[in-house]
Design a protein around this motif. Structure first.
Motif, PDB file in Angstrom:
ATOM      1  N   CYS A  85      35.322  38.371  30.455  1.00  0.00           N
ATOM      2  CA  CYS A  85      34.887  39.338  31.471  1.00  0.00           C
ATOM      3  C   CYS A  85      33.697  40.103  30.912  1.00  0.00           C
ATOM      4  N   GLY A 139      36.831  28.795  41.153  1.00  0.00           N
ATOM      5  CA  GLY A 139      35.820  29.448  42.000  1.00  0.00           C
ATOM      6  C   GLY A 139      34.451  29.445  41.364  1.00  0.00           C
ATOM      7  N   GLN A 140      33.580  30.223  41.965  1.00  0.00           N
ATOM      8  CA  GLN A 140      32.175  30.262  41.550  1.00  0.00           C
ATOM      9  C   GLN A 140      31.685  31.703  41.549  1.00  0.00           C
ATOM     10  N   LEU A 169      41.053  23.423  42.086  1.00  0.00           N
ATOM     11  CA  LEU A 169      42.183  24.023  42.792  1.00  0.00           C
ATOM     12  C   LEU A 169      41.898  24.083  44.284  1.00  0.00           C
ATOM     13  N   ARG A 197      41.652  44.145  42.826  1.00  0.00           N
ATOM     14  CA  ARG A 197      41.220  44.132  44.226  1.00  0.00           C
ATOM     15  C   ARG A 197      41.013  45.547  44.769  1.00  0.00           C
TER      16      ARG A 197
HETATM   17  N1  NAP Z   1      40.428  28.174  44.898  1.00  0.00           N
HETATM   18  C1  NAP Z   1      41.179  29.223  45.273  1.00  0.00           C
HETATM   19  O1  NAP Z   1      42.345  29.135  45.596  1.00  0.00           O
HETATM   20  C2  NAP Z   1      40.606  30.575  45.256  1.00  0.00           C
HETATM   21  C3  NAP Z   1      41.358  31.657  45.715  1.00  0.00           C
HETATM   22  C4  NAP Z   1      40.819  32.899  45.603  1.00  0.00           C
HETATM   23  C5  NAP Z   1      39.531  33.014  45.083  1.00  0.00           C
HETATM   24  N2  NAP Z   1      38.841  31.914  44.719  1.00  0.00           N
HETATM   25  C6  NAP Z   1      37.500  31.990  44.145  1.00  0.00           C
HETATM   26  O2  NAP Z   1      37.668  32.302  42.774  1.00  0.00           O
HETATM   27  C7  NAP Z   1      36.599  33.116  42.350  1.00  0.00           C
HETATM   28  C8  NAP Z   1      37.162  34.397  41.771  1.00  0.00           C
HETATM   29  O3  NAP Z   1      37.808  35.130  42.810  1.00  0.00           O
HETATM   30  P1  NAP Z   1      38.212  36.624  42.563  1.00  0.00           P
HETATM   31  O4  NAP Z   1      38.764  37.100  43.840  1.00  0.00           O
HETATM   32  O5  NAP Z   1      39.027  36.736  41.343  1.00  0.00           O
HETATM   33  O6  NAP Z   1      36.758  37.287  42.336  1.00  0.00           O
HETATM   34  P2  NAP Z   1      36.402  38.724  41.765  1.00  0.00           P
HETATM   35  O7  NAP Z   1      37.538  39.643  41.963  1.00  0.00           O
HETATM   36  O8  NAP Z   1      35.070  39.055  42.306  1.00  0.00           O
HETATM   37  O9  NAP Z   1      36.276  38.482  40.174  1.00  0.00           O
HETATM   38  C9  NAP Z   1      35.257  37.691  39.635  1.00  0.00           C
HETATM   39  C10 NAP Z   1      35.496  37.538  38.152  1.00  0.00           C
HETATM   40  O10 NAP Z   1      34.445  36.704  37.603  1.00  0.00           O
HETATM   41  C11 NAP Z   1      33.917  37.352  36.448  1.00  0.00           C
HETATM   42  N3  NAP Z   1      32.534  36.945  36.223  1.00  0.00           N
HETATM   43  C12 NAP Z   1      31.428  37.266  36.957  1.00  0.00           C
HETATM   44  N4  NAP Z   1      30.330  36.707  36.394  1.00  0.00           N
HETATM   45  C13 NAP Z   1      30.764  36.030  35.293  1.00  0.00           C
HETATM   46  C14 NAP Z   1      30.108  35.248  34.300  1.00  0.00           C
HETATM   47  N5  NAP Z   1      28.780  35.051  34.312  1.00  0.00           N
HETATM   48  N6  NAP Z   1      30.855  34.700  33.312  1.00  0.00           N
HETATM   49  C15 NAP Z   1      32.191  34.889  33.276  1.00  0.00           C
HETATM   50  N7  NAP Z   1      32.886  35.614  34.185  1.00  0.00           N
HETATM   51  C16 NAP Z   1      32.164  36.176  35.182  1.00  0.00           C
HETATM   52  C17 NAP Z   1      34.043  38.827  36.745  1.00  0.00           C
HETATM   53  O11 NAP Z   1      33.997  39.592  35.554  1.00  0.00           O
HETATM   54  P3  NAP Z   1      33.262  41.052  35.589  1.00  0.00           P
HETATM   55  O12 NAP Z   1      33.736  41.746  36.851  1.00  0.00           O
HETATM   56  O13 NAP Z   1      33.763  41.720  34.350  1.00  0.00           O
HETATM   57  O14 NAP Z   1      31.784  40.783  35.619  1.00  0.00           O
HETATM   58  C18 NAP Z   1      35.450  38.870  37.384  1.00  0.00           C
HETATM   59  O15 NAP Z   1      36.428  38.827  36.384  1.00  0.00           O
HETATM   60  C19 NAP Z   1      35.701  33.344  43.578  1.00  0.00           C
HETATM   61  O16 NAP Z   1      34.657  32.391  43.549  1.00  0.00           O
HETATM   62  C20 NAP Z   1      36.635  33.067  44.735  1.00  0.00           C
HETATM   63  O17 NAP Z   1      35.926  32.602  45.876  1.00  0.00           O
HETATM   64  C21 NAP Z   1      39.334  30.722  44.768  1.00  0.00           C
END
Ligand code: NAP
Length: 331
Positions: free
Chosen positions: A177, A237-238, A272, A321
């Motif tokens: 993070c 995710g991305q 996933l 969240r």
């Molecule tokens: N496939 C699925 O079932 C599913 C379900 C839900 C979400 N998703 C996807 O999964 C992803 C994460 O979702 P979320 O809701 O957890 O998002 P989120 O709450 O916005 O969290 C994003 C995370 O990514 C980290 N991050 C950002 N830039 C980074 C980098 N360059 N290197 C490493 N870590 C980095 C952030 O760290 P910092 O805040 O410390 O920068 C934070 O921990 C999204 O793309 C979402 O669309 C997928």
């Protein structure tokens, strides 16, 4: 009833507004829930890029058909349909539904679970969607006792649950993070943290049995290099890629390359595709009841501030969240 309405797939400036809309009808198999809190999510942010494109086909090519935003919520059952057996009026519940950012949702009972007494409505509203992804990612990674697990994006909605669930399975967890979130990720139970603004996990020399990747900004070869032989990469995710640079074809291409590559190497590279099953909702409820899972709520905003709160979400970065609270009966 009041609801948070979106006309289109909003951009980060968050084009949502509060409107009076008709309350939903309740089917025989549904419960009407008075929502007390819902995660601050709009349609654009709840799916990875390729799923979003497919979602557009299903939910509306130009505009979301369900104009009310939101996906996960917690609240109180108000009325139950005649076939509903597991809930009754007055029960405190959490779960998921499209259009969750509204005073009422009508939900099938498989999308509901009893709210654990130890968490608030705001905390419970963050569990379902992020929890499903975290639980299913670890299952896909076959995480077990003693595994070295790297969670990339450990502070976000999904990552904050993934860290705790991996610890509960007995894994040794490293969370990635940014600087501001290192303490949070440690407090969630991570054994080690990597601040991605200062160190690069692909160059650090450490090797992992499982990598759960929420960020999506490293090449498959780089991620393979951080995996042990026999290890598994789960692509979730991305979050590190700005939405404007995400594309259906790039993400699908990556998934296809990973699938084909996995046939020829001794590592598994899997994507996933989440499901929203009742068993998993109950597993998350049990995790909270057992003290294995504590929801992380970044901010709680009243309904009146919801448009500004949603507009203020910083895409791709999170501390758990953000939540919108709806007034209770007295409010
Ligand atoms: N496939 C699925 O079932 C599913 C379900 C839900 C979400 N998703 C996807 O999964 C992803 C994460 O979702 P979320 O809701 O957890 O998002 P989120 O709450 O916005 O969290 C994003 C995370 O990514 C980290 N991050 C950002 N830039 C980074 C980098 N360059 N290197 C490493 N870590 C980095 C952030 O760290 P910092 O805040 O410390 O920068 C934070 O921990 C999204 O793309 C979402 O669309 C997928």
């Amino acid at each position: 009833m009041k609801a948070i309405v979106q006309d289109r797939y909003v951009s980060a400036d968050g084009a949502v507004r509060i409107e009076d809309v008709r309350a939903p009808d309740v089917g025989d198999d549904e419960a009407l829930v008075r929502v007390r809190a819902a995660s601050a999510q709009v349609y654009r942010w709840d799916l990875p890029a390729p799923m979003r494109s497919i979602g557009r086909l299903v939910a509306g090519a130009r505009e979301p058909k369900a104009h009310i935003a939101g996906l996960d919520f917690a609240g109180e059952v108000e009325v139950v349909g005649e076939n509903v057996t597991r809930f009754q009026p007055g029960d405190a519940v959490f779960g998921w539904s499209t259009g969750a950012l509204a005073q009422y949702v009508a939900v099938g009972e498989d999308a509901l679970a009893p709210k654990p007494a130890k968490v608030s409505f705001a905390e419970a509203a963050t569990i379902a969607i992020a929890g499903f992804a975290a639980l299913q990612a670890l299952r896909k990674g076959r995480v077990t006792d003693g595994h070295d697990v790297l969670i990339v994006g450990a502070s976000g909605g999904v990552g904050s649950y993934a860290v705790q669930l991996a610890k509960a399975k007995g894994a040794n967890v490293t969370g990635v993070c940014s600087t501001d979130n290192v303490e949070l990720v440690r407090s969630l139970g991570a054994d080690q943290t990597i601040d991605y603004t200062r160190a690069d996990f692909v160059e650090g020399g450490a090797r992992f049995d499982v990598i759960v990747d929420m960020a999506g900004n490293r090449s498959l070869s780089e991620l393979r290099g951080a995996l042990r032989p026999g290890g598994t990469l789960v692509m979730v995710g991305q979050s590190a890629i700005p939405a404007s640079q995400q594309s259906w074809s790039k993400a699908l291409g990556r998934w296809l390359r990973a699938t084909v590559w996995s046939l020829f190497i001794d590592q598994r590279l899997v994507a996933l595709i989440p499901s929203r099953g009742h068993e998993d909702l109950l597993a998350l409820e049990a995790g909270v009841e057992a003290g294995d899972l504590t929801p992380t709520v970044t901010a709680i905003s009243p309904l009146s501030d919801a448009p500004q709160a949603i507009a203020g979400l910083v895409e791709g970065h999170g501390r758990g969240r953000a939540v919108i609270e709806f007034p209770d009966r007295s409010g």
